[in-house]
Design a protein around this motif. Structure first.
Motif, mmCIF file in Angstrom:
data_model
loop_
_atom_site.group_PDB
_atom_site.id
_atom_site.type_symbol
_atom_site.label_atom_id
_atom_site.label_comp_id
_atom_site.label_asym_id
_atom_site.label_seq_id
_atom_site.Cartn_x
_atom_site.Cartn_y
_atom_site.Cartn_z
ATOM 1 N N TYR A 52 0.803 -1.224 0.000
ATOM 2 C CA TYR A 52 0.000 0.000 0.000
ATOM 3 C C TYR A 52 0.839 1.279 0.000
ATOM 4 C CZ TYR A 52 -3.429 -3.502 1.306
ATOM 5 O OH TYR A 52 -4.198 -4.636 1.337
ATOM 6 N N GLY A 53 2.049 1.207 -0.498
ATOM 7 C CA GLY A 53 2.879 2.396 -0.589
ATOM 8 C C GLY A 53 3.635 2.750 0.679
ATOM 9 N N TRP A 54 3.535 1.939 1.726
ATOM 10 C CA TRP A 54 4.236 2.252 2.960
ATOM 11 C C TRP A 54 5.744 2.124 2.762
ATOM 12 C CZ3 TRP A 54 2.672 4.548 7.271
ATOM 13 C CH2 TRP A 54 1.300 4.546 7.576
ATOM 14 N N VAL A 55 6.471 3.154 3.218
ATOM 15 C CA VAL A 55 7.927 3.136 3.214
ATOM 16 C C VAL A 55 8.409 3.574 4.595
ATOM 17 C CG1 VAL A 55 8.270 3.484 0.737
ATOM 18 C CG2 VAL A 55 7.952 5.465 2.216
ATOM 19 N N ALA A 56 9.631 3.169 4.947
ATOM 20 C CA ALA A 56 10.165 3.482 6.268
ATOM 21 C C ALA A 56 11.658 3.770 6.168
ATOM 22 C CB ALA A 56 9.913 2.329 7.241
ATOM 23 N N ALA A 57 12.165 4.464 7.179
ATOM 24 C CA ALA A 57 13.596 4.774 7.276
ATOM 25 C C ALA A 57 13.939 4.943 8.746
ATOM 26 C CB ALA A 57 13.935 6.040 6.498
ATOM 27 N N THR A 58 15.233 4.899 9.048
ATOM 28 C CA THR A 58 15.715 5.125 10.407
ATOM 29 C C THR A 58 16.632 6.341 10.392
ATOM 30 O OG1 THR A 58 15.628 2.753 10.891
ATOM 31 C CG2 THR A 58 16.925 4.135 12.389
ATOM 32 N N PRO A 59 16.130 7.518 10.763
ATOM 33 C CA PRO A 59 16.978 8.717 10.738
ATOM 34 C C PRO A 59 18.139 8.602 11.712
ATOM 35 C CG PRO A 59 14.654 9.295 10.918
ATOM 36 C CD PRO A 59 14.745 7.831 11.162
ATOM 37 N N ALA A 60 19.303 9.087 11.291
ATOM 38 C CA ALA A 60 20.416 9.225 12.219
ATOM 39 C C ALA A 60 20.082 10.323 13.227
ATOM 40 C CB ALA A 60 21.689 9.565 11.452
ATOM 41 N N PRO A 61 20.653 10.266 14.415
ATOM 42 C CA PRO A 61 20.379 11.323 15.400
ATOM 43 C C PRO A 61 20.660 12.712 14.824
ATOM 44 C CG PRO A 61 21.572 9.507 16.429
ATOM 45 C CD PRO A 61 21.546 9.218 14.956
ATOM 46 N N GLY A 62 19.672 13.586 14.931
ATOM 47 C CA GLY A 62 19.787 14.928 14.385
ATOM 48 C C GLY A 62 19.165 15.093 13.015
ATOM 49 N N ASP A 63 18.822 13.977 12.350
ATOM 50 C CA ASP A 63 18.271 14.037 10.992
ATOM 51 C C ASP A 63 16.740 14.054 10.965
ATOM 52 O OD1 ASP A 63 20.853 13.854 10.251
ATOM 53 O OD2 ASP A 63 20.671 11.995 9.131
ATOM 54 N N GLU A 64 16.103 13.984 12.127
ATOM 55 C CA GLU A 64 14.657 13.773 12.164
ATOM 56 C C GLU A 64 13.878 14.857 11.422
ATOM 57 O OE1 GLU A 64 16.657 13.794 14.758
ATOM 58 O OE2 GLU A 64 16.536 11.834 15.751
ATOM 59 N N ARG A 65 14.300 16.110 11.555
ATOM 60 C CA ARG A 65 13.543 17.193 10.926
ATOM 61 C C ARG A 65 13.613 17.101 9.401
ATOM 62 N NH1 ARG A 65 14.009 23.715 12.257
ATOM 63 N NH2 ARG A 65 12.102 24.302 11.140
ATOM 64 N N GLY A 66 14.760 16.656 8.893
ATOM 65 C CA GLY A 66 14.872 16.465 7.458
ATOM 66 C C GLY A 66 13.915 15.407 6.939
ATOM 67 N N TRP A 67 13.771 14.310 7.693
ATOM 68 C CA TRP A 67 12.834 13.265 7.269
ATOM 69 C C TRP A 67 11.388 13.725 7.432
ATOM 70 C CZ3 TRP A 67 13.960 9.145 4.412
ATOM 71 C CH2 TRP A 67 15.312 8.778 4.319
ATOM 72 N N ASN A 68 11.114 14.579 8.439
ATOM 73 C CA ASN A 68 9.785 15.189 8.539
ATOM 74 C C ASN A 68 9.465 15.986 7.290
ATOM 75 O OD1 ASN A 68 9.996 15.949 12.103
ATOM 76 N ND2 ASN A 68 9.257 14.115 11.085
ATOM 77 N N ALA A 69 10.466 16.703 6.746
ATOM 78 C CA ALA A 69 10.264 17.477 5.523
ATOM 79 C C ALA A 69 9.937 16.585 4.338
ATOM 80 C CB ALA A 69 11.517 18.311 5.220
ATOM 81 N N LEU A 70 10.352 15.327 4.426
ATOM 82 C CA LEU A 70 10.036 14.347 3.381
ATOM 83 C C LEU A 70 8.760 13.566 3.704
ATOM 84 C CD1 LEU A 70 13.665 13.019 2.808
ATOM 85 C CD2 LEU A 70 12.369 14.543 1.308
#
Length: 215
Positions: free
Chosen positions: A179-197
């Motif tokens: 169903y289009g679900w994708v996942a990632a594990t942000p490195a510490p400090g990268d969370e806001r960048g992944w939020n932008a995605l």
């Protein structure tokens, strides 16, 4: 850009049966990619991007091709090195072979008819029913002064390339019935960048995104 033409460009430069660098007399020879003035100057909305999922036999030579074309002195290539490390581990039987996708920009300039701007590595997680993005690397000029995703929220061109690769992973997730679900594990400090995605925290380790249906 036609995927067969992209493979012809890569094959003409790196060869077919070995990893050694070749210098063919070819119209596709990207002889000036190492010079910074050849980097695309188009605005993000004008970038014409295609994604090529590599065949297993292509992965090592194409990643070397990308590394050479991204070479800029005094730049951190940690993320691209991590993708190369995944490939090496797979070659030693230490982990499954990752899927590798390359985001290319079509260019009218003969010095780089196809310019690699981003690389994604990943694999399906059938138990959790998502496609897992293990690494996402961008050309050094798209990193907004940092090698991590924390700056991606204020880097429109880098975000555009990253989104293009993530959409390719979403397509794979749909094909696998997830169903289009994708996942990632942000490195510490990268969370806001992944939020932008459009990825949001799911548990202590993973951020997830539900395909295209996110605000």
């Amino acid at each position: 850009m036609d995927m067969h033409r992209l493979r012809r460009i890569v094959t003409a430069w790196w060869g077919v049966n070995h990893d050694g660098l070749q210098h063919p007399d070819s119209e596709y020879m990207p002889s000036m990619w190492e010079q910074t003035e050849t980097f695309p100057s188009d605005q993000p909305e004008h970038l014409s991007l295609d994604v090529l999922w590599l065949k297993p036999s292509e992965i090592r030579r194409v990643l070397r091709f990308v590394a050479e074309s991204w070479h800029i002195a005094s730049t951190d290539y940690t993320e691209l090195a991590e993708i190369q490390w995944e490939v090496w581990n797979a070659s030693q039987g230490l982990q499954p072979q990752p899927d590798i996708a390359i985001a290319w920009m079509k260019s009218e300039r003969p010095t780089y008819p196809a310019f690699p701007l981003g690389v994604l590595s990943g694999r399906p997680n059938f138990a959790a029913k998502y496609y897992y993005i293990s690494n996402l690397a961008l050309h050094p000029r798209l990193q907004a002064g940092s090698a991590n995703r924390a700056t991606l929220w204020r880097n429109a061109a880098g975000r555009r390339v990253a989104e293009t690769l993530i959409h390719a992973a979403i397509d794979i997730s749909h094909e696998l019935g997830n169903y289009g679900w994708v996942a990632a594990t942000p490195a510490p400090g990268d969370e806001r960048g992944w939020n932008a995605l459009k990825f949001y925290s799911h548990d202590a380790f993973t951020y997830r995104r539900m395909g295209y249906f996110t605000s």
